[in-house]
Design a protein around this motif. Structure first.
Motif, PDB file in Angstrom:
ATOM      1  N   ILE A  91      43.322  33.613  52.367  1.00  7.52           N
ATOM      2  CA  ILE A  91      43.303  33.905  50.927  1.00  7.52           C
ATOM      3  C   ILE A  91      42.689  32.702  50.216  1.00  7.52           C
ATOM      4  O   ILE A  91      43.258  31.603  50.226  1.00  7.52           O
ATOM      5  CB  ILE A  91      44.726  34.175  50.396  1.00  7.52           C
ATOM      6  N   GLU A  92      41.533  32.917  49.592  1.00  8.74           N
ATOM      7  CA  GLU A  92      40.772  31.816  49.022  1.00  8.74           C
ATOM      8  C   GLU A  92      41.501  31.106  47.889  1.00  8.74           C
ATOM      9  O   GLU A  92      41.265  29.917  47.636  1.00  8.74           O
ATOM     10  CB  GLU A  92      39.402  32.303  48.531  1.00  8.74           C
ATOM     11  N   ALA A  93      42.400  31.797  47.211  1.00  7.21           N
ATOM     12  CA  ALA A  93      43.079  31.204  46.053  1.00  7.21           C
ATOM     13  C   ALA A  93      44.041  30.082  46.440  1.00  7.21           C
ATOM     14  O   ALA A  93      44.494  29.330  45.573  1.00  7.21           O
ATOM     15  CB  ALA A  93      43.834  32.279  45.273  1.00  7.21           C
ATOM     16  N   PHE A  94      44.362  29.939  47.729  1.00  2.00           N
ATOM     17  CA  PHE A  94      45.183  28.800  48.150  1.00  2.00           C
ATOM     18  C   PHE A  94      44.393  27.494  48.052  1.00  2.00           C
ATOM     19  O   PHE A  94      44.990  26.418  48.000  1.00  2.00           O
ATOM     20  CB  PHE A  94      45.693  29.005  49.579  1.00  2.00           C
ATOM     21  N   ASN A  95      43.089  27.601  48.054  1.00  2.00           N
ATOM     22  CA  ASN A  95      42.236  26.424  47.855  1.00  2.00           C
ATOM     23  C   ASN A  95      42.288  26.027  46.386  1.00  2.00           C
ATOM     24  O   ASN A  95      41.936  26.813  45.511  1.00  2.00           O
ATOM     25  CB  ASN A  95      40.798  26.752  48.271  1.00  2.00           C
ATOM     26  N   ARG A  96      42.716  24.798  46.110  1.00  2.00           N
ATOM     27  CA  ARG A  96      42.888  24.359  44.719  1.00  2.00           C
ATOM     28  C   ARG A  96      41.571  24.306  43.957  1.00  2.00           C
ATOM     29  O   ARG A  96      41.564  24.296  42.727  1.00  2.00           O
ATOM     30  CB  ARG A  96      43.574  22.987  44.678  1.00  2.00           C
ATOM     31  N   GLN A  97      40.463  24.269  44.658  1.00  2.00           N
ATOM     32  CA  GLN A  97      39.162  24.217  44.001  1.00  2.00           C
ATOM     33  C   GLN A  97      38.655  25.604  43.631  1.00  2.00           C
ATOM     34  O   GLN A  97      37.699  25.739  42.867  1.00  2.00           O
ATOM     35  CB  GLN A  97      38.129  23.529  44.910  1.00  2.00           C
ATOM     36  N   PHE A  98      39.286  26.626  44.179  1.00  2.00           N
ATOM     37  CA  PHE A  98      38.838  27.990  43.912  1.00  2.00           C
ATOM     38  C   PHE A  98      39.201  28.392  42.483  1.00  2.00           C
ATOM     39  O   PHE A  98      40.290  28.101  42.000  1.00  2.00           O
ATOM     40  CB  PHE A  98      39.496  28.957  44.902  1.00  2.00           C
ATOM     41  N   SER A  99      38.268  29.056  41.819  1.00  2.00           N
ATOM     42  CA  SER A  99      38.496  29.497  40.443  1.00  2.00           C
ATOM     43  C   SER A  99      38.125  30.966  40.316  1.00  2.00           C
ATOM     44  O   SER A  99      37.259  31.464  41.039  1.00  2.00           O
ATOM     45  CB  SER A  99      37.657  28.656  39.469  1.00  2.00           C
ATOM     46  N   ALA A 100      38.793  31.654  39.393  1.00  2.00           N
ATOM     47  CA  ALA A 100      38.532  33.088  39.208  1.00  2.00           C
ATOM     48  C   ALA A 100      39.044  33.517  37.847  1.00  2.00           C
ATOM     49  O   ALA A 100      39.737  32.766  37.162  1.00  2.00           O
ATOM     50  CB  ALA A 100      39.209  33.897  40.322  1.00  2.00           C
ATOM     51  N   ASP A 101      38.690  34.732  37.451  1.00  2.00           N
ATOM     52  CA  ASP A 101      39.328  35.383  36.316  1.00  2.00           C
ATOM     53  C   ASP A 101      40.671  35.871  36.841  1.00  2.00           C
ATOM     54  O   ASP A 101      40.762  36.913  37.485  1.00  2.00           O
ATOM     55  CB  ASP A 101      38.465  36.555  35.831  1.00  2.00           C
ATOM     56  N   TRP A 102      41.723  35.107  36.580  1.00  4.43           N
ATOM     57  CA  TRP A 102      42.995  35.361  37.259  1.00  4.43           C
ATOM     58  C   TRP A 102      43.614  36.689  36.863  1.00  4.43           C
ATOM     59  O   TRP A 102      44.285  37.330  37.687  1.00  4.43           O
ATOM     60  CB  TRP A 102      43.950  34.190  37.017  1.00  4.43           C
TER      61      TRP A 102
END
Length: 378
Positions: free
Chosen positions: A243-254
């Motif tokens: 799950i990419e969101a575990f990476n603190r650098q990952f950003s998204a429209d949450w």
């Protein structure tokens, strides 16, 4: 002259006790009214939030589709201009008419979706203002009762319960409620199948990131960090998938990320329910679930029409077309159900572009089809 034991002093003491008793009665009644107002406003905001949860995913996807259709329309307009010399007058006028009709239709869909999203947001904002006012009034009356040392335990117990429920609608209280939710759901997490675990974990990590990006206070940051460590532990224990969101650098429209994860969980749960039904443990969908499923299916079929049109467009960079293909196909798969011949006929020539966990069922269907064809030809 002292009036402590004189008739005047006794009268003054009597009046003070009467006034204090009267004030205590008034405050107790105010507390009950404040608690009732909390109940009413909390029920209102819960109703509005429930409506928002039903409307937002579909309307946000409608906006996505409208944006994709607008990009496709620009490309088709460009191709129309390039092929102008190859078209007769009647063909060109028909192309112009279709362009205008398509432009109006895209704008209508976008405007309707945006207007509905704005309406539900306005309703949410108004409901939150009312709940906040009810909370402030309740806490004010409660502090006054405590200051005067008035005993109203029964009323306070009920009021505190309602206040705790109402506070969950605000970010500063939602973090605590979120922490309780994760703790309470941990025991049940292992009973989910892998697809359900993957989707649920995406929902949790998406909500956590949304809290973190909202600028929480220091205490809330510490609590969120504790929740993050708990989710990491769960992920390592059950290994639902990357799950990419575990990476603190990952950003998204949450908000959108969470909506998509919730839809994935709905599909995973539905698949698990069908499997249980197949094994003799059938369960019946509620009317609300049926309505959501019908709407999701409609949007998926609309996305499939978009995919068909997309494949007619020529791209200078094949990778760009492959990316657009996968992006649109993922929207198709969100609510399409098991792959059928109509879908397979569209995607079969682009089999090499189909990869990723969200396309696993489609890839399996294509592989089975290929094996059957090879068996027949052998």
């Amino acid at each position: 002259m002292s009036t402590g034991s004189s008739p005047l002093g006794q009268l003054a003491d009597l009046l003070r006790r009467v006034e204090a008793k009267t004030r205590a009665q008034e405050l107790t009644e105010e507390l009950e009214l404040a608690a009732e107002e909390l109940r009413r406003t909390e029920e209102t905001i819960r109703t509005v939030e429930s409506r928002a949860n039903q409307i937002r995913p579909a309307r946000q996807r409608e906006l996505q589709l409208a944006e994709g259709d607008e990009q496709l329309l620009r490309e088709l307009i460009r191709r129309t201009a390039q092929n102008r010399s190859l078209m007769g007058e009647a063909e060109f006028h028909e192309a112009e008419r279709l362009i205008e009709v398509s432009r109006v239709e895209v704008e209508r869909r976008r405007s309707e979706a945006q207007a509905e999203l704005e309406d539900i947001q306005d309703a949410l904002d108004h409901a939150r203002i009312e709940v906040r006012a009810a909370l402030d009034r309740y806490h004010h009356v409660r502090r006054e009762l405590e200051r005067l040392q008035v005993h109203a335990d029964e009323q306070m117990e009920e009021g505190d319960r309602l206040a705790m429920i109402a506070e969950e609608h605000f970010p500063e209280y939602q973090v605590r409620a979120f922490a309780r939710e994760v703790d309470e759901a941990t025991a049940m997490f292992g009973q989910l199948d892998r697809r359900e675990q993957y989707a649920q974990m995406r929902i949790w990590i998406g909500r956590l990131r949304r809290f973190q990006y909202a600028g929480p206070a220091e205490d809330e940051r510490d609590m969120l960090e504790s929740i993050f460590r708990r989710l990491v532990t769960l992920s390592k224990q059950y290994e639902p998938g990357y799950i990419e969101a575990f990476n603190r650098q990952f950003s998204a429209d949450w908000d959108l990320y969470i909506v998509e994860a919730q839809e994935s969980l709905r599909q995973a749960t539905e698949e698990a329910r069908r499997q249980r039904s197949h094994n003799g443990d059938a369960s019946t969908l509620s009317g609300e679930e049926d309505a959501v499923e019908i709407e999701t299916r409609r949007l998926s079929e609309q996305a499939l029409d978009h995919l068909k049109a997309l494949l007619l467009v020529r791209y200078d960079d094949p990778q760009v077309k492959a990316d657009r293909f996968r992006e649109t196909l993922s929207r198709v798969m969100e609510g399409y159900g098991p792959p059928d011949d109509a879908l397979l006929d569209v995607v079969r020539p682009y089999r090499e572009w189909i990869n990723g966990i969200e396309f696993r069922a489609l890839r399996k269907a294509l592989d089975q089809e290929k094996e059957q064809t090879e068996d027949v030809n052998s």
